[in-house]
Write a protein that holds these residues in place. Sequence first.
Motif, PDB file in Angstrom:
ATOM      1  N   GLY A  13       0.786  -1.220   0.000  1.00 51.58           N
ATOM      2  CA  GLY A  13       0.000   0.000   0.000  1.00 51.58           C
ATOM      3  C   GLY A  13       0.825   1.280   0.000  1.00 51.58           C
ATOM      4  O   GLY A  13       1.826   1.416  -0.703  1.00 51.58           O
ATOM      5  N   LEU A  14       0.373   2.241   0.808  1.00 51.18           N
ATOM      6  CA  LEU A  14       1.041   3.540   0.855  1.00 51.18           C
ATOM      7  C   LEU A  14       2.485   3.432   1.321  1.00 51.18           C
ATOM      8  O   LEU A  14       3.360   4.142   0.830  1.00 51.18           O
ATOM      9  CB  LEU A  14       0.270   4.487   1.783  1.00 51.18           C
ATOM     10  CG  LEU A  14      -1.088   4.987   1.291  1.00 51.18           C
ATOM     11  CD1 LEU A  14      -1.779   5.796   2.389  1.00 51.18           C
ATOM     12  CD2 LEU A  14      -0.938   5.833   0.030  1.00 51.18           C
ATOM     13  N   GLY A  15       2.739   2.562   2.295  1.00 47.74           N
ATOM     14  CA  GLY A  15       4.097   2.418   2.805  1.00 47.74           C
ATOM     15  C   GLY A  15       5.063   1.972   1.727  1.00 47.74           C
ATOM     16  O   GLY A  15       6.162   2.529   1.586  1.00 47.74           O
ATOM     17  N   LEU A  16       4.663   0.972   0.960  1.00 47.66           N
ATOM     18  CA  LEU A  16       5.506   0.481  -0.128  1.00 47.66           C
ATOM     19  C   LEU A  16       5.712   1.567  -1.176  1.00 47.66           C
ATOM     20  O   LEU A  16       6.821   1.730  -1.714  1.00 47.66           O
ATOM     21  CB  LEU A  16       4.864  -0.760  -0.761  1.00 47.66           C
ATOM     22  CG  LEU A  16       5.642  -1.448  -1.879  1.00 47.66           C
ATOM     23  CD1 LEU A  16       6.988  -1.967  -1.388  1.00 47.66           C
ATOM     24  CD2 LEU A  16       4.818  -2.596  -2.471  1.00 47.66           C
ATOM     25  N   ARG A 188      -6.830   3.796  -3.107  1.00 49.32           N
ATOM     26  CA  ARG A 188      -7.122   2.437  -3.560  1.00 49.32           C
ATOM     27  C   ARG A 188      -6.053   1.465  -3.062  1.00 49.32           C
ATOM     28  O   ARG A 188      -5.122   1.090  -3.778  1.00 49.32           O
ATOM     29  CB  ARG A 188      -7.210   2.409  -5.088  1.00 49.32           C
ATOM     30  CG  ARG A 188      -8.007   1.239  -5.642  1.00 49.32           C
ATOM     31  CD  ARG A 188      -8.147   1.375  -7.153  1.00 49.32           C
ATOM     32  NE  ARG A 188      -8.736   2.650  -7.545  1.00 49.32           N
ATOM     33  CZ  ARG A 188      -8.772   3.094  -8.799  1.00 49.32           C
ATOM     34  NH1 ARG A 188      -8.225   2.391  -9.773  1.00 49.32           N
ATOM     35  NH2 ARG A 188      -9.333   4.276  -9.067  1.00 49.32           N
ATOM     36  N   THR A 189      -6.188   1.076  -1.800  1.00 51.87           N
ATOM     37  CA  THR A 189      -5.292   0.101  -1.173  1.00 51.87           C
ATOM     38  C   THR A 189      -6.150  -1.007  -0.573  1.00 51.87           C
ATOM     39  O   THR A 189      -7.383  -0.987  -0.669  1.00 51.87           O
ATOM     40  CB  THR A 189      -4.471   0.767  -0.050  1.00 51.87           C
ATOM     41  OG1 THR A 189      -5.381   1.253   0.958  1.00 51.87           O
ATOM     42  CG2 THR A 189      -3.645   1.926  -0.573  1.00 51.87           C
ATOM     43  N   ALA A 190      -5.499  -1.970   0.100  1.00 53.44           N
ATOM     44  CA  ALA A 190      -6.249  -3.034   0.757  1.00 53.44           C
ATOM     45  C   ALA A 190      -7.202  -2.458   1.799  1.00 53.44           C
ATOM     46  O   ALA A 190      -8.311  -2.957   2.003  1.00 53.44           O
ATOM     47  CB  ALA A 190      -5.287  -4.021   1.409  1.00 53.44           C
ATOM     48  N   MET A 191      -6.782  -1.371   2.474  1.00 54.34           N
ATOM     49  CA  MET A 191      -7.644  -0.736   3.470  1.00 54.34           C
ATOM     50  C   MET A 191      -8.695   0.148   2.819  1.00 54.34           C
ATOM     51  O   MET A 191      -9.859   0.153   3.221  1.00 54.34           O
ATOM     52  CB  MET A 191      -6.804   0.088   4.450  1.00 54.34           C
ATOM     53  CG  MET A 191      -7.605   0.689   5.598  1.00 54.34           C
ATOM     54  SD  MET A 191      -6.582   1.635   6.764  1.00 54.34           S
ATOM     55  CE  MET A 191      -5.647   0.320   7.547  1.00 54.34           C
ATOM     56  N   ALA A 196     -12.023   3.353  -4.137  1.00 55.82           N
ATOM     57  CA  ALA A 196     -11.334   4.600  -3.799  1.00 55.82           C
ATOM     58  C   ALA A 196     -10.842   5.299  -5.065  1.00 55.82           C
ATOM     59  O   ALA A 196     -10.321   4.662  -5.978  1.00 55.82           O
ATOM     60  CB  ALA A 196     -10.165   4.317  -2.871  1.00 55.82           C
ATOM     61  N   PRO A 197     -10.989   6.619  -5.143  1.00 53.52           N
ATOM     62  CA  PRO A 197     -10.638   7.338  -6.376  1.00 53.52           C
ATOM     63  C   PRO A 197      -9.154   7.615  -6.564  1.00 53.52           C
ATOM     64  O   PRO A 197      -8.705   7.858  -7.680  1.00 53.52           O
ATOM     65  CB  PRO A 197     -11.409   8.656  -6.232  1.00 53.52           C
ATOM     66  CG  PRO A 197     -11.521   8.862  -4.753  1.00 53.52           C
ATOM     67  CD  PRO A 197     -11.650   7.488  -4.146  1.00 53.52           C
ATOM     68  N   LEU A 198      -8.376   7.607  -5.458  1.00 58.28           N
ATOM     69  CA  LEU A 198      -6.960   7.979  -5.544  1.00 58.28           C
ATOM     70  C   LEU A 198      -6.070   6.750  -5.666  1.00 58.28           C
ATOM     71  O   LEU A 198      -6.254   5.772  -4.933  1.00 58.28           O
ATOM     72  CB  LEU A 198      -6.541   8.756  -4.296  1.00 58.28           C
ATOM     73  CG  LEU A 198      -6.585  10.274  -4.308  1.00 58.28           C
ATOM     74  CD1 LEU A 198      -6.169  10.791  -2.936  1.00 58.28           C
ATOM     75  CD2 LEU A 198      -5.668  10.853  -5.378  1.00 58.28           C
ATOM     76  N   LEU A 199      -5.095   6.814  -6.555  1.00 56.04           N
ATOM     77  CA  LEU A 199      -4.098   5.753  -6.639  1.00 56.04           C
ATOM     78  C   LEU A 199      -2.984   6.027  -5.630  1.00 56.04           C
ATOM     79  O   LEU A 199      -2.662   7.184  -5.350  1.00 56.04           O
ATOM     80  CB  LEU A 199      -3.508   5.683  -8.040  1.00 56.04           C
ATOM     81  CG  LEU A 199      -4.464   5.268  -9.151  1.00 56.04           C
ATOM     82  CD1 LEU A 199      -3.773   5.352 -10.504  1.00 56.04           C
ATOM     83  CD2 LEU A 199      -5.002   3.859  -8.913  1.00 56.04           C
TER      84      LEU A 199
END
Length: 232
Positions: A13-16, A188-191, A196-199
């Motif tokens: 997700g965001l961390g990666l 748009r992540t697992a959470m 979700a509209p944002l990549l």
Amino acid sequence: MTRHCLVTGANRGLGLEFVRQLLARGDRVVATARRPAQAHDLNRLSGEHPGRLHVLPLDVADPRSHAELARELPLADEHGLDLLVHNAGVMASGERFGTVAARDLDSAFRTNAAGPFLLTQALAARLAPGAKVAAIGSSLGAMSATARFGTPSYAISKAALNMAVVQLAHALRERGIAVYALNPGWVRTAMGGERAPLLPQDSVAAMLRTLDRLALSDSGGFFQYDGERLGW
């Protein structure tokens, strides 16, 4: 100038995505995950960026793990940290009023609020003068924006994270270290889910641009990914 960075919850997700973009900027990164052996994308990146990416274990909810990371960090990167990104978080699904479990509230608080506070405290000696600390918050933790009952464990813990950010900002200001809460948007992540509209790449790119612009005078503030100041 090469920055030395640490990102928690970096296995997906965001961390990666933070790790990917920081490496693309030429920075050196320590990325943490609860189970590094299973963080296949991180380990692949480590092979692609030898010497610039180190993957270390961390359970954000466990202070003993914080202490172990503080001991191992100088071995991975002898320089002080210029950027610390608190990204790791948990959200309980399907919560309904009347059946919210104490264990979910406890888990959310330990991971989403107490974890970033205590980890920053544990790594304070490793933060370079003028460093920035970014805690990934959420608009769901903003009381001024709450219009319905929903995700209570997550929302309560993210509201507590906002206070943790304010407390840390006061504690670290004398050293010129700034602390911010950043709302990544609905990503748009697992959470965040598929609707979700944002990549992730767009949210992270915007947050990094915002971090570049924010100053010590902004420390303790809550900001949208694009830099707009948010209410509590």
